[in-house]
Design an enzyme around this catalytic site. Structure first.
Site, short mmCIF file in Angstrom:
data_model
loop_
_atom_site.label_atom_id
_atom_site.label_comp_id
_atom_site.label_asym_id
_atom_site.label_seq_id
_atom_site.Cartn_x
_atom_site.Cartn_y
_atom_site.Cartn_z
CG HIS A 7 47.26 34.17 49.70
ND1 HIS A 7 47.23 32.82 49.38
CD2 HIS A 7 47.30 34.83 48.52
CE1 HIS A 7 47.27 32.69 48.06
NE2 HIS A 7 47.31 33.88 47.52
CG HIS A 80 45.23 37.42 44.25
ND1 HIS A 80 46.52 37.80 43.93
CD2 HIS A 80 45.34 36.30 45.00
CE1 HIS A 80 47.37 36.92 44.45
NE2 HIS A 80 46.69 36.00 45.10
CD GLU A 129 45.71 32.08 44.48
OE1 GLU A 129 46.11 33.24 44.68
OE2 GLU A 129 46.42 31.09 44.71
C1 LIG Z 1 52.05 31.72 42.01
C2 LIG Z 1 50.63 31.72 42.28
C3 LIG Z 1 50.35 32.63 43.45
C4 LIG Z 1 49.62 31.85 44.53
O1 LIG Z 1 48.93 32.45 45.36
O2 LIG Z 1 49.85 30.61 44.56
C5 LIG Z 1 49.60 33.86 42.99
O3 LIG Z 1 48.59 34.27 43.49
S1 LIG Z 1 50.33 34.61 41.63
C6 LIG Z 1 49.25 35.98 41.23
C7 LIG Z 1 49.56 36.44 39.82
N1 LIG Z 1 48.88 35.59 38.84
C8 LIG Z 1 47.66 35.96 38.38
O4 LIG Z 1 47.12 36.99 38.73
C9 LIG Z 1 47.03 35.02 37.38
C10 LIG Z 1 45.59 35.44 37.06
N2 LIG Z 1 45.55 36.79 36.52
C11 LIG Z 1 45.34 37.02 35.17
O5 LIG Z 1 45.16 36.12 34.38
C12 LIG Z 1 45.34 38.48 34.75
O6 LIG Z 1 45.96 39.27 35.75
C13 LIG Z 1 43.90 39.04 34.49
C14 LIG Z 1 43.27 38.30 33.32
C15 LIG Z 1 43.04 38.93 35.72
C16 LIG Z 1 44.03 40.52 34.15
O7 LIG Z 1 45.01 40.63 33.14
P1 LIG Z 1 45.35 42.08 32.53
O8 LIG Z 1 45.55 43.07 33.63
O9 LIG Z 1 46.45 41.94 31.54
O10 LIG Z 1 43.97 42.30 31.78
P2 LIG Z 1 43.35 43.63 31.37
O11 LIG Z 1 44.36 44.72 31.40
O12 LIG Z 1 42.62 43.35 30.10
O13 LIG Z 1 42.28 43.90 32.56
C17 LIG Z 1 40.98 43.45 32.36
C18 LIG Z 1 40.15 44.19 33.38
O14 LIG Z 1 40.40 43.59 34.65
C19 LIG Z 1 40.88 44.57 35.56
N3 LIG Z 1 41.86 43.92 36.41
C20 LIG Z 1 43.04 43.37 36.04
N4 LIG Z 1 43.67 42.84 37.12
C21 LIG Z 1 42.86 43.07 38.17
C22 LIG Z 1 42.92 42.79 39.58
N5 LIG Z 1 44.00 42.14 40.08
N6 LIG Z 1 41.92 43.16 40.39
C23 LIG Z 1 40.83 43.82 39.87
N7 LIG Z 1 40.67 44.14 38.56
C24 LIG Z 1 41.70 43.76 37.73
C25 LIG Z 1 41.48 45.66 34.71
O15 LIG Z 1 41.50 46.88 35.42
C26 LIG Z 1 40.52 45.68 33.55
O16 LIG Z 1 39.36 46.34 33.96
P3 LIG Z 1 38.55 47.23 32.90
O17 LIG Z 1 37.39 47.78 33.69
O18 LIG Z 1 38.17 46.30 31.77
O19 LIG Z 1 39.55 48.29 32.46
CO LIG Z 2 47.80 34.14 45.43
#
Ligand SMILES: CC[C@H](C(=O)O)C(=O)SCCNC(=O)CCNC(=O)[C@H](O)C(C)(C)COP(=O)(O)OP(=O)(O)OC[C@H]1O[C@@H](n2cnc3c(N)ncnc32)[C@H](O)[C@@H]1OP(=O)(O)O
Ligand SMILES: [Co+2]
Length: 138
Positions: A7, A80, A129
């Protein structure tokens, strides 16, 4: 190796808004029912496309892992990519050995199999993911 694209995750401020949008794109029957997943801090809603799914993701609260992302992308954005793998543990070991940052321990995802995420920074800016393939990849 990674398997099929299971997905494409799309973060949205409103699943209700985007359900209607995707129903216009893929037909009403393609849009599933929202599913709250409190342990993951989100509500998800799957849309069936011919060769994959769209996963609409709405934060349940400000502590949600997508809350900061939506604060940066208030109108919503592609969040993602989820790929299926036959052996999640082997895939994680291989990715970690190649320098990827594995985000936490595997947990049960929306399709009922184990999932884990790889940080975007080491994946070319894309949050990845990995999901244990429902049929073991067969
Ligand atoms: C129920 C599960 C379901 C499934 O399919 O089964 C799902 O998929 S649920 C989806 C939601 N859950 C998650 O996303 C869990 C994993 N994600 C995380 O742990 C955080 O989102 C993380 C660590 C990837 C980012 O957290 P956060 O945004 O709070 O961190 P920062 O603000 O420090 O960002 C760091 C850096 O990463 C860039 N960033 C953040 N998110 C994304 C993204 N989705 N795609 C691309 N880049 C991303 C952000 O812009 C920062 O970049 P920088 O250059 O350092 O400014
Ligand atoms: Co997902």
């Amino acid at each position: 190796m990674f398997g099929r694209l299971n997905h494409v995750g799309v973060a949205t401020p409103s699943i209700a808004r985007d359900r209607a949008r995707y129903a216009r794109l893929f037909g009403e029957a393609a849009v599933g029912e929202p599913l709250a997943m409190p342990d993951q801090g989100v509500t998800v809603c799957f849309v069936d496309a011919p060769n994959t799914q769209i996963e609409l993701i709405e934060p349940l609260d400000d502590a949600s892992p997508v809350a900061a992302f939506l604060a940066r992308n208030p109108g919503g954005a592609q969040h993602h990519l989820c790929f299926e793998v036959a052996d999640l543990d082997a895939a994680l070991d291989a990715q970690a050995a190649a320098g990827a940052r594995v985000l936490g321990a595997p947990r049960i995802g929306a399709h009922g199999t184990r999932i884990v995420f790889l940080h975007p920074r080491e994946m070319g800016g894309v949050l990845i993911e990995l999901m244990e393939a429902p049929d073991g990849g067969h």
